[in-house]
Design an enzyme around this catalytic site. Sequence first.
Site, short mmCIF file in Angstrom:
data_model
loop_
_atom_site.label_atom_id
_atom_site.label_comp_id
_atom_site.label_asym_id
_atom_site.label_seq_id
_atom_site.Cartn_x
_atom_site.Cartn_y
_atom_site.Cartn_z
N GLY A 151 41.47 -31.00 41.58
CA GLY A 151 40.31 -30.18 41.28
C GLY A 151 39.63 -29.68 42.55
O GLY A 151 38.41 -29.52 42.61
N LEU B 31 39.35 -26.91 44.01
CA LEU B 31 38.68 -25.59 44.04
C LEU B 31 37.37 -25.61 43.27
O LEU B 31 36.70 -24.59 43.13
CB LEU B 31 39.61 -24.52 43.46
CG LEU B 31 40.93 -24.31 44.20
CD1 LEU B 31 41.73 -23.20 43.56
CD2 LEU B 31 40.69 -24.02 45.67
N GLY B 32 36.99 -26.75 42.77
CA GLY B 32 35.75 -26.87 42.00
C GLY B 32 34.54 -27.04 42.89
O GLY B 32 34.62 -26.99 44.12
N ASP C 195 44.97 -27.99 42.86
CA ASP C 195 44.24 -27.49 41.69
C ASP C 195 45.25 -26.83 40.76
O ASP C 195 46.43 -26.71 41.09
CB ASP C 195 43.15 -26.49 42.13
CG ASP C 195 41.95 -26.49 41.17
OD1 ASP C 195 40.83 -26.82 41.61
OD2 ASP C 195 42.17 -26.16 39.98
N ILE C 196 44.78 -26.36 39.60
CA ILE C 196 45.68 -25.64 38.67
C ILE C 196 45.54 -24.14 38.83
O ILE C 196 45.96 -23.37 37.97
CB ILE C 196 45.40 -26.03 37.20
CG1 ILE C 196 43.93 -25.80 36.84
CG2 ILE C 196 45.84 -27.45 36.92
CD1 ILE C 196 43.68 -25.89 35.36
N ARG C 197 44.89 -23.73 39.87
CA ARG C 197 44.88 -22.30 40.21
C ARG C 197 45.07 -22.22 41.72
O ARG C 197 44.70 -23.14 42.43
CB ARG C 197 43.58 -21.63 39.77
CG ARG C 197 42.33 -22.36 40.18
CD ARG C 197 41.11 -21.93 39.34
NE ARG C 197 40.03 -22.88 39.49
CZ ARG C 197 38.91 -22.67 40.20
NH1 ARG C 197 38.77 -21.53 40.85
NH2 ARG C 197 37.96 -23.59 40.28
N ASP D 254 48.80 -29.83 38.15
CA ASP D 254 48.15 -30.00 36.84
C ASP D 254 48.16 -31.49 36.56
O ASP D 254 49.23 -32.08 36.37
CB ASP D 254 48.93 -29.23 35.77
CG ASP D 254 48.34 -29.45 34.37
OD1 ASP D 254 48.71 -28.70 33.45
OD2 ASP D 254 47.51 -30.39 34.21
N TYR E 44 32.06 -35.12 26.79
CA TYR E 44 32.04 -35.33 28.24
C TYR E 44 31.65 -36.78 28.55
O TYR E 44 32.33 -37.47 29.31
CB TYR E 44 31.03 -34.37 28.87
CG TYR E 44 30.86 -34.46 30.37
CD1 TYR E 44 29.66 -34.93 30.93
CD2 TYR E 44 31.86 -34.05 31.24
CE1 TYR E 44 29.48 -34.99 32.29
CE2 TYR E 44 31.68 -34.10 32.62
CZ TYR E 44 30.48 -34.56 33.13
OH TYR E 44 30.31 -34.61 34.50
N LYS F 171 33.67 -39.92 30.21
CA LYS F 171 33.17 -40.57 31.44
C LYS F 171 33.05 -42.08 31.26
O LYS F 171 33.44 -42.86 32.12
CB LYS F 171 31.83 -39.95 31.86
CG LYS F 171 31.95 -38.54 32.42
CD LYS F 171 32.93 -38.44 33.59
CE LYS F 171 33.03 -37.05 34.17
NZ LYS F 171 34.06 -36.94 35.23
C1 VAH Z 1 27.36 -31.28 34.12
N1 VAH Z 1 27.14 -31.00 36.52
O1 VAH Z 1 26.32 -30.63 34.01
C2 VAH Z 1 27.68 -31.89 35.49
C3 VAH Z 1 27.07 -33.27 35.66
C4 VAH Z 1 25.05 -34.73 35.35
C5 VAH Z 1 25.65 -33.37 35.14
O2 VAH Z 1 27.86 -34.26 35.12
O3 VAH Z 1 28.14 -31.44 33.21
#
Ligand code: VAH
Length: 317
Positions: free
Chosen positions: A8, A10-11, A34-36, A52, A141, A145
């Site tokens: 990742g 390029l993020g 990265d994948i790009r 990837d 998300y 995590k």
């Molecule tokens: C998001 N920037 O907004 C991330 C982060 C705490 C926020 O995990 O998803």
Amino acid sequence: MKRILVTGALGQIGAELVTALRERYEADNVVASDIRMPARAVDPDGPFEYVDCTERRQLDEAVRKYQVDSIYHLASLLSATAEEKPHVAWNVNMGGLYRVLEVARENRCAVFFPSSIGAFGPSTPPHKTPQDTLQRPTTMYGVTKVAGELLCDYYYRRFGVDTRGLRYPGLISYVAPPGGGTTDYAVEIFYAAIRNRRYICFLGPHTCLDMMYMPDAIKAAIDLMNADPARLRHRNAFNVTAVNFTPEQLAAEIRKHIPEFTVEYEVDPVRQAIADSWPNSLDDSAARDEWDWQPEYDLEAMTRDMLENLRVKLKAG
Ligand code: VAH
């Protein structure tokens, strides 16, 4: 000398982490992936590979080709995008991490995993959230995590993989924009202040969240990965924070530099609900005790540095 793979790359984090790592460990020892392909130079002074992370063979080939001994695994979908595409988010965030941990196990690599305040949920104590507490996130998300934290702990205990991680707050930077995050307003607002002198904010004015300037976030990751393992009572993942503010407070700080700056609020219910499920502030004492975490940028210093650098980047007045 460490030999590092950054996924990742390029993020938002990766673009600056690669540069910082290459300054510390020499460019040829830090492989960006990265994948790009990099439209702009991530940092032309070092190797780049298309990887990837859901394709184990690509991960394995890169690790073996460069004899990697540490993987900073940043490839992930952020919170808002993950809510739009929960199945893709599970596949990338969990499938990618699982394959990184398996390749790390087979090749004896250390692994850095970025968790997030998103690993907490509405039943978590919201003020000065403890290092060890209830984690029942209500977003995909957050699920990835929390599961990622637990999987990294498992690979440490069961297989001896040196896994370490941080629960990042919102991250603010001027180098690479974030994408699909709930805290992205705290980056967009600076671009809008310089370009338009006004910003329409998608979170409400009193939405209080922990944030961090990217230089502190990069320092935290590298310091943790170099910390004495004998001192670490926790590993995945340490609460870290630096500043804490609402959109209204950030706008007031920007107005100290751009007095005519105005903000209007058009709340996005999806991202507002995500933000409301997260803590207002973290207790990062475990990071301070176990590996001497200490941020350098407060709200005033971050705002000044962001505006100075963005003016150059945007070639504004
Ligand atoms: C998001 N920037 O907004 C991330 C982060 C705490 C926020 O995990 O998803």
